[in-house]
Design a protein around this motif. Structure first.
Motif, short mmCIF file in Angstrom:
data_model
loop_
_atom_site.label_atom_id
_atom_site.label_comp_id
_atom_site.label_asym_id
_atom_site.label_seq_id
_atom_site.Cartn_x
_atom_site.Cartn_y
_atom_site.Cartn_z
N ALA A 100 -10.18 17.11 -47.94
CA ALA A 100 -8.84 17.70 -48.15
C ALA A 100 -7.90 17.31 -47.01
CB ALA A 100 -8.95 19.22 -48.27
N VAL A 101 -8.39 17.34 -45.77
CA VAL A 101 -7.55 16.95 -44.63
C VAL A 101 -7.03 15.53 -44.82
CG1 VAL A 101 -7.62 16.27 -42.20
CG2 VAL A 101 -8.59 18.48 -42.90
N PHE A 102 -7.92 14.64 -45.23
CA PHE A 102 -7.49 13.24 -45.29
C PHE A 102 -6.65 12.93 -46.51
CE2 PHE A 102 -10.39 13.22 -41.84
CZ PHE A 102 -9.75 12.38 -40.95
N ARG A 103 -6.78 13.72 -47.56
CA ARG A 103 -5.83 13.55 -48.67
C ARG A 103 -4.44 14.04 -48.24
NH1 ARG A 103 -10.35 14.76 -52.04
NH2 ARG A 103 -9.87 16.96 -51.71
N VAL A 104 -4.39 15.16 -47.53
CA VAL A 104 -3.09 15.65 -47.05
C VAL A 104 -2.48 14.63 -46.08
CG1 VAL A 104 -1.97 17.41 -45.61
CG2 VAL A 104 -3.60 18.09 -47.39
N ARG A 105 -3.32 14.08 -45.22
CA ARG A 105 -2.83 13.11 -44.23
C ARG A 105 -2.20 11.92 -44.94
NH1 ARG A 105 -4.92 11.18 -38.38
NH2 ARG A 105 -3.80 9.22 -38.44
N SER A 106 -2.84 11.45 -45.98
CA SER A 106 -2.32 10.31 -46.72
C SER A 106 -0.99 10.65 -47.41
CB SER A 106 -3.35 9.84 -47.74
OG SER A 106 -2.78 8.91 -48.62
N VAL A 107 -0.95 11.81 -48.04
CA VAL A 107 0.27 12.23 -48.73
C VAL A 107 1.42 12.37 -47.73
CG1 VAL A 107 1.33 14.22 -49.91
CG2 VAL A 107 -0.85 13.28 -50.73
N ALA A 108 1.13 12.94 -46.56
CA ALA A 108 2.17 13.11 -45.54
C ALA A 108 2.67 11.75 -45.05
CB ALA A 108 1.63 13.94 -44.37
N ALA A 109 1.75 10.82 -44.84
CA ALA A 109 2.17 9.49 -44.36
C ALA A 109 3.07 8.81 -45.38
CB ALA A 109 0.94 8.63 -44.08
N GLN A 110 2.68 8.89 -46.65
CA GLN A 110 3.51 8.28 -47.69
C GLN A 110 4.87 8.95 -47.76
OE1 GLN A 110 2.61 5.66 -49.26
NE2 GLN A 110 0.38 5.59 -49.19
N ALA A 111 4.88 10.27 -47.60
CA ALA A 111 6.15 11.00 -47.69
C ALA A 111 7.07 10.63 -46.53
CB ALA A 111 5.88 12.51 -47.71
N ILE A 112 6.50 10.35 -45.38
CA ILE A 112 7.31 9.94 -44.22
C ILE A 112 7.96 8.59 -44.51
CG2 ILE A 112 7.14 9.10 -41.83
CD1 ILE A 112 5.05 11.42 -41.43
N HIS A 113 7.17 7.65 -44.98
CA HIS A 113 7.74 6.35 -45.35
C HIS A 113 8.83 6.52 -46.41
CE1 HIS A 113 5.34 3.60 -42.98
NE2 HIS A 113 4.24 4.18 -43.38
N ARG A 114 8.54 7.33 -47.42
CA ARG A 114 9.52 7.54 -48.50
C ARG A 114 10.82 8.13 -47.96
NH1 ARG A 114 5.64 9.78 -51.81
NH2 ARG A 114 6.47 11.87 -51.46
N TYR A 115 10.68 9.12 -47.07
CA TYR A 115 11.87 9.77 -46.53
C TYR A 115 12.77 8.75 -45.84
CZ TYR A 115 15.03 12.60 -43.82
OH TYR A 115 16.18 13.14 -43.29
N PHE A 116 12.18 7.96 -44.96
CA PHE A 116 13.01 7.03 -44.19
C PHE A 116 13.58 5.93 -45.09
CE2 PHE A 116 10.64 8.74 -40.45
CZ PHE A 116 11.75 9.31 -39.84
N HIS A 117 12.76 5.47 -46.00
CA HIS A 117 13.24 4.43 -46.91
C HIS A 117 14.44 4.96 -47.71
CE1 HIS A 117 13.19 0.90 -49.38
NE2 HIS A 117 13.00 1.60 -50.47
N ALA A 118 14.30 6.18 -48.21
CA ALA A 118 15.37 6.75 -49.03
C ALA A 118 16.64 7.00 -48.23
CB ALA A 118 14.89 8.06 -49.68
N HIS A 119 16.52 7.15 -46.92
CA HIS A 119 17.70 7.43 -46.10
C HIS A 119 18.22 6.20 -45.37
CE1 HIS A 119 16.32 11.50 -46.97
NE2 HIS A 119 17.55 11.90 -46.69
N GLY A 120 17.76 5.03 -45.79
CA GLY A 120 18.35 3.80 -45.27
C GLY A 120 17.81 3.33 -43.93
N TYR A 121 16.63 3.77 -43.58
CA TYR A 121 16.01 3.30 -42.33
C TYR A 121 15.16 2.07 -42.61
CZ TYR A 121 16.99 7.80 -40.06
OH TYR A 121 17.59 8.90 -39.53
N TYR A 122 15.11 1.15 -41.65
CA TYR A 122 14.20 0.02 -41.77
C TYR A 122 12.93 0.29 -40.98
CZ TYR A 122 17.92 -2.34 -44.11
OH TYR A 122 18.89 -2.66 -45.02
N TYR A 123 11.82 -0.14 -41.56
CA TYR A 123 10.49 0.09 -40.96
C TYR A 123 10.18 -1.09 -40.04
CZ TYR A 123 5.36 0.49 -40.89
OH TYR A 123 4.04 0.58 -40.52
#
Ligand code: 4AD
Ligand code: MG
Length: 457
Positions: free
Chosen positions: A130-153
């Protein structure tokens, strides 16, 4: 191997009445004279899939019934006898890998400490999966947030010659033998791989500023390394670091972005990991879901350092470390502020310049810098950030006060010569954030193979 994820088989109404193949590890197996039930997990879902065996119709290899055994099952998907989801009426069961009784993951609840000793197997438990599924979802959500707000990775180098935080906590990178013949340190490094002293980066910020002052808004998400000799439940020698850097931004902008990003990612975790959060709420941190929901919906507090110190001095608490203006806040102080004084996440801002890094923007008072740490209940600091000093002369002066070698920072300084702009950013400790979302109390339990002092399993 053609098969379906258990996640899909469990929840799909369209699959009912159809045949499916699943693979996984046996969690439990029980039988009566007519039927047997296996609970199968493949890691894709918090729930396990119930496999129902009509014993008169299907003889099961006893090896397929052992906890931990890997099997493949072909069967008919049917609505579960109990509950919402589906189960599988087995037609064929094959052994993929047997599991002898020494398998250390047994049904009775074992301690987290015991499981820390078997990092290669602990993900097969409910808690760690469960910890590592949450970790993965959080990581994806972070990338999504920045991408959606016009940040470059941006990917910043891990090997570096400059110490970003200036705290002397860098691991050295070298190819030189321990008994190198050179007589002086200078000669030793001259003959080393890079010709200068090099180390593993403690932060991608300095290079992040290079990118932000060209692309506007950037973020990094990668490992940082700290040779801190602190054996605590919040420190790792290797951790994952989320570092946005924003041009044309001042401290209040940085706080706004940090708060908005955290809330957005928390909402994603609530939405995408309901079963995991229910489990953590029940067994790890009572009230976790309520905590996360209210954090996502209410405003974080903001408190200048000077006020924080006053509040701590007035506190009816037995601190081990005394508090005075100018001191670095200890974990006990941070937790008192966020847990007792504010009862929610709080940004502490405008710290004394002596206890913060050289690059932070100097405030007009001459004593403090435009810094902000975000403290959260249960953990303390999860974010450290600031507006950066954009004035060349002031930055050079701060570096000289710290007796830093300016030649190692020429390019960084040059950003203040060519079109310097107000800018700022922050660093989020990703493991600490995962602790916050799951209620796990030890950073070693949200990291696959944690590295810390004397620990590199
Ligand atoms: O506060 P820190 O040291 O700030 C920086 O490195 C800045 N350069 C960030 C920036 O402005 N771009 O580290 C940021 C965060 C901390 O708040 C903490 O959450 C995490 O990184 N962190 C650690 N996490 C686990 N183990 C360690 N040893 C950590 N050190 C810092
Ligand atoms: Mg910090």
């Amino acid at each position: 191997m053609k098969h379906l994820d258990i996640r899909e088989v469990l929840h799909s109404e369209e699959l009912r009445g159809k045949e499916a193949v699943v693979c996984g590890w046996v969690r439990t197996y029980r039988e009566s004279s007519a039927v047997a039930f296996a609970e199968l997990s493949d890691g894709s879902d918090f729930e396990r899939l119930q496999i129902v065996v009509d014993r008169a119709a299907l003889a099961v290899d006893p090896e397929c019934t052992k906890p931990g055994a890997a099997i493949r099952v072909r069967g008919e998907v049917v609505k579960a006898y109990k509950g919402e989801g589906n189960e599988l009426n087995a037609r064929e069961i094959d052994l993929l890998g047997k599991c002898p009784p020494e398998y250390p993951i047994q049904k009775k609840r074992t301690t987290l400490e015991f499981l820390r000793g078997i990092p290669h197997l602990r993900l097969r438990t409910n808690t760690f999966a469960a910890v590592f599924r949450v970790r993965s979802v959080a990581a994806q959500a972070i990338h999504r947030y920045f991408h959606a707000h016009g940040y470059y990775y941006i990917n910043t180098p891990l090997i570096t010659a400059s110490d970003c935080e200036g705290a002397g906590e860098m691991f050295r990178v070298t190819t030189r033998p321990w008994n190198a013949p050179e007589k002086t340190e200078e000669e030793y490094y001259k003959n080393d791989f890079f010709g200068v002293k090099a180390g593993l980066s403690v932060s991608g910020q300095l290079e992040g500023e290079v990118a932000a002052t060209a692309l506007g808004k950037i973020y990094t998400f990668g490992p940082s390394f700290r040779a801190e000799n602190s054996n605590t439940t919040r420190h790792l020698a290797e951790f994952w670091h989320v570092e946005p850097e924003i041009a044309f931004a001042e401290l209040p902008d940085v706080l706004e972005i940090a708060e908005d990003m955290l809330k957005s990612v928390i909402r994603s975790v609530i939405e995408e990991c309901p079963a995991e959060l229910r489990f953590f709420d029940q067994f790890v941190e009572k009230g976790l879901i309520r905590k996360l929901t209210s954090v996502a919906e209410s405003d974080f507090a903001v408190c200048p350092y000077t006020e924080a110190v006053e509040r701590l001095k007035r506190a009816h608490a037995d601190f081990r470390f005394p508090v005075e203006w100018g001191c670095d806040l200890q974990s006990e102080h941070e937790r008192y502020l966020t847990e007792t004084v504010f009862g929610k996440p709080v940004f502490v801002t405008d710290y004394p310049k002596e206890i913060k890094s050289f690059y932070m923007k100097q405030n007009p008072d001459g004593k403090t810098v435009a810094a902000a740490d975000l403290l959260v209940p249960g953990i303390g600091e999860i974010i450290g950030g600031s507006e950066r000093e954009a004035d060349y002369d002031k930055l050079v002066a701060a570096m000289k006060e710290r007796k830093m070698d300016l030649s190692a920072y020429e390019q960084y300084l040059a950003l203040r010569l060519f079109g310097s702009v107000p800018h700022g950013g922050f660093g989020l400790g990703f493991e600490r954030f995962v602790m916050y979302c799951t209620g796990m109390e030890n950073i070693r339990d949200v990291t696959l193979f944690p590295r810390s002092v004397r620990n590199i399993m």
